[in-house]
Design a protein around this motif. Structure first.
Motif, PDB file in Angstrom:
ATOM      1  N   SER A  74     -13.775  17.836  22.555  1.00 56.01           N
ATOM      2  CA  SER A  74     -14.772  16.919  22.002  1.00 56.01           C
ATOM      3  C   SER A  74     -16.161  17.196  22.588  1.00 56.01           C
ATOM      4  CB  SER A  74     -14.366  15.466  22.254  1.00 56.01           C
ATOM      5  OG  SER A  74     -14.201  15.208  23.630  1.00 56.01           O
ATOM      6  N   LYS A  75     -16.217  17.553  23.857  1.00 54.53           N
ATOM      7  CA  LYS A  75     -17.500  17.895  24.473  1.00 54.53           C
ATOM      8  C   LYS A  75     -18.071  19.170  23.850  1.00 54.53           C
ATOM      9  CE  LYS A  75     -19.707  18.568  28.999  1.00 54.53           C
ATOM     10  NZ  LYS A  75     -20.558  17.366  28.933  1.00 54.53           N
ATOM     11  N   SER A  78     -19.583  18.511  20.400  1.00 49.27           N
ATOM     12  CA  SER A  78     -20.920  17.922  20.499  1.00 49.27           C
ATOM     13  C   SER A  78     -21.970  18.968  20.850  1.00 49.27           C
ATOM     14  CB  SER A  78     -20.937  16.801  21.548  1.00 49.27           C
ATOM     15  OG  SER A  78     -20.255  15.658  21.100  1.00 49.27           O
ATOM     16  N   LEU A  82     -22.010  20.162  16.353  1.00 54.38           N
ATOM     17  CA  LEU A  82     -22.873  19.055  15.940  1.00 54.38           C
ATOM     18  C   LEU A  82     -24.314  19.299  16.347  1.00 54.38           C
ATOM     19  CD1 LEU A  82     -20.531  16.024  16.736  1.00 54.38           C
ATOM     20  CD2 LEU A  82     -20.933  17.137  14.537  1.00 54.38           C
ATOM     21  N   TRP A  83     -24.517  19.891  17.516  1.00 53.93           N
ATOM     22  CA  TRP A  83     -25.881  20.208  17.941  1.00 53.93           C
ATOM     23  C   TRP A  83     -26.543  21.166  16.945  1.00 53.93           C
ATOM     24  CZ3 TRP A  83     -29.305  18.965  21.905  1.00 53.93           C
ATOM     25  CH2 TRP A  83     -30.390  19.821  22.078  1.00 53.93           C
ATOM     26  N   PHE A  96     -23.629  13.797  17.870  1.00 53.47           N
ATOM     27  CA  PHE A  96     -22.601  13.942  18.900  1.00 53.47           C
ATOM     28  C   PHE A  96     -21.314  13.266  18.445  1.00 53.47           C
ATOM     29  CE2 PHE A  96     -25.483  10.462  19.685  1.00 53.47           C
ATOM     30  CZ  PHE A  96     -24.667   9.372  19.882  1.00 53.47           C
ATOM     31  N   CYS A  97     -20.268  13.421  19.261  1.00 54.82           N
ATOM     32  CA  CYS A  97     -18.994  12.764  18.964  1.00 54.82           C
ATOM     33  C   CYS A  97     -18.446  12.148  20.235  1.00 54.82           C
ATOM     34  CB  CYS A  97     -17.989  13.746  18.364  1.00 54.82           C
ATOM     35  SG  CYS A  97     -17.495  15.092  19.469  1.00 54.82           S
ATOM     36  N   ASN A  98     -17.507  11.240  20.070  1.00 57.22           N
ATOM     37  CA  ASN A  98     -16.894  10.566  21.202  1.00 57.22           C
ATOM     38  C   ASN A  98     -15.431  10.276  20.890  1.00 57.22           C
ATOM     39  OD1 ASN A  98     -16.984   8.914  23.793  1.00 57.22           O
ATOM     40  ND2 ASN A  98     -16.361   7.355  22.318  1.00 57.22           N
ATOM     41  N   PHE A 108     -17.758  10.281  15.080  1.00 64.21           N
ATOM     42  CA  PHE A 108     -18.934  11.135  14.909  1.00 64.21           C
ATOM     43  C   PHE A 108     -20.154  10.233  14.738  1.00 64.21           C
ATOM     44  CE2 PHE A 108     -15.558  13.870  13.144  1.00 64.21           C
ATOM     45  CZ  PHE A 108     -15.785  15.047  13.854  1.00 64.21           C
TER      46      PHE A 108
END
Length: 234
Positions: A74-75, A78, A82-83, A96-98, A108
Motif C-alpha cells: 500500500s505504501k 501511494s 498514485l503519485w 494516496f491510499c490507506n 483511495f
C-alpha cells in the motif's frame, strides 16, 4: 498513564481512588451502533474548482487474510502509481491510499483534484498495475525499509503510552506485531502480484464518495448513468 517513576508513585493512590469511583461493567448499558454507512456512491456538491475523490471497499469481506506485506504494498502504491498518475499527470495536489488493517477497509483518496472520473479510473487500474509491476531488489529493499520505519517509528513517552493503550484495546499482542515485522521484511514481488486480486474488491465492489463541483458531478452522472447520489453542502 505515562510518566517518570516518581510521578507514577506519587499519583498512584489518587488514580486508584478515581478508578474505584467508576461504575462496574454490570452497570454500564452497552449501546448498539451500526458503524457502517449505506453502500452508495455519493457526491457532496460545493462551489469549487477542484475535487476530493475517494473510493473504498473492505478487503476482508472478499476473503483477504492479512499479511505484513500489505503495509509495504500500500505504501508503494501511494509513492509510485498514485503519485505518478493522480498527482504528477493528473494535476491533483495529492493522491494516496490507506489500508486500515483493523477493519479491512482499503481506501483511495485524492486532494484538490481537477479530475473526477479519470481519478476513479486510476483507482480501478491499481490491480493491473500490480500484476504488471517489475521491481528490482534495490527498489524492493527501499520499500521494505521505508515501511519498517513507519511501523517502528521513534516515539516520545506520551506516544508510547497511547500506542500501548490502543494495542491493549484492540487485543494486539507483541507476538502478532513481531509476526507482522517478519512478514514485512520477507515481502517479495510475488506478494505484490497476489495482492492485486484482493485490491480488485475496490474496483468491483467499492463505494465512491466525492466532494466536487456541480459541473463535474453532472458530467459524471451523464457518463455513468446517475453514478452519484448528490447532496448539496450548505
Amino acid at each position: 498513564m505515562t510518566a517518570d517513576g516518581k510521578t507514577l508513585s506519587n499519583t498512584g493512590k489518587f488514580v486508584g481512588k478515581f478508578l474505584d469511583l467508576l461504575p462496574s461493567k454490570s452497570l454500564v448499558e452497552r449501546a448498539s451502533w451500526n458503524v457502517r454507512l449505506p453502500s452508495n456512491n455519493e457526491a457532496i456538491v460545493i462551489p469549487t474548482q477542484v475535487n476530493y475523490v475517494g473510493k473504498a471497499a473492505n478487503l476482508y469481506d472478499r476473503g483477504y487474510q492479512l499479511s505484513g506485506s500489505a503495509y509495504v504494498i500500500s505504501k508503494h502504491i501511494s509513492n509510485t502509481w498514485l503519485w505518478d498518475r493522480v498527482r504528477v499527470s493528473g494535476g491533483a495536489y495529492g493522491g494516496f491510499c490507506n489500508f486500515d488493517t483493523h477493519s479491512g477497509v482499503f481506501t483511495f483518496l485524492s486532494y484538490r483534484d481537477p479530475n473526477l472520473l479519470k481519478t476513479l479510473d486510476i483507482y480501478d487500474g491499481t490491480g493491473d498495475f500490480l500484476r504488471e509491476l517489475k521491481m528490482d531488489d534495490d527498489t524492493l529493499t527501499k520499500a521494505i525499509i521505508g515501511t519498517i520505519g513507519d511501523v517502528d517509528a521513534y516515539q516520545l513517552p506520551d506516544a508510547k503510552g497511547y500506542s500501548s493503550l490502543v494495542r491493549y484495546l484492540l487485543g494486539i499482542t507483541e507476538e502478532e506485531r513481531q509476526r507482522r515485522r517478519e512478514e514485512i521484511l520477507s515481502t517479495s514481488l510475488k506478494d505484490f502480484k497476489e495482492f492485486a486480486d484482493a485490491i480488485d474488491a475496490v474496483k468491483d465492489n467499492g463505494v465512491a464518495v466525492a466532494v466536487a463541483s456541480p459541473d463535474d458531478v453532472e458530467t459524471a452522472n451523464k457518463e455513468r448513468l446517475n453514478f452519484f447520489q448528490v447532496k448539496k453542502a450548505l
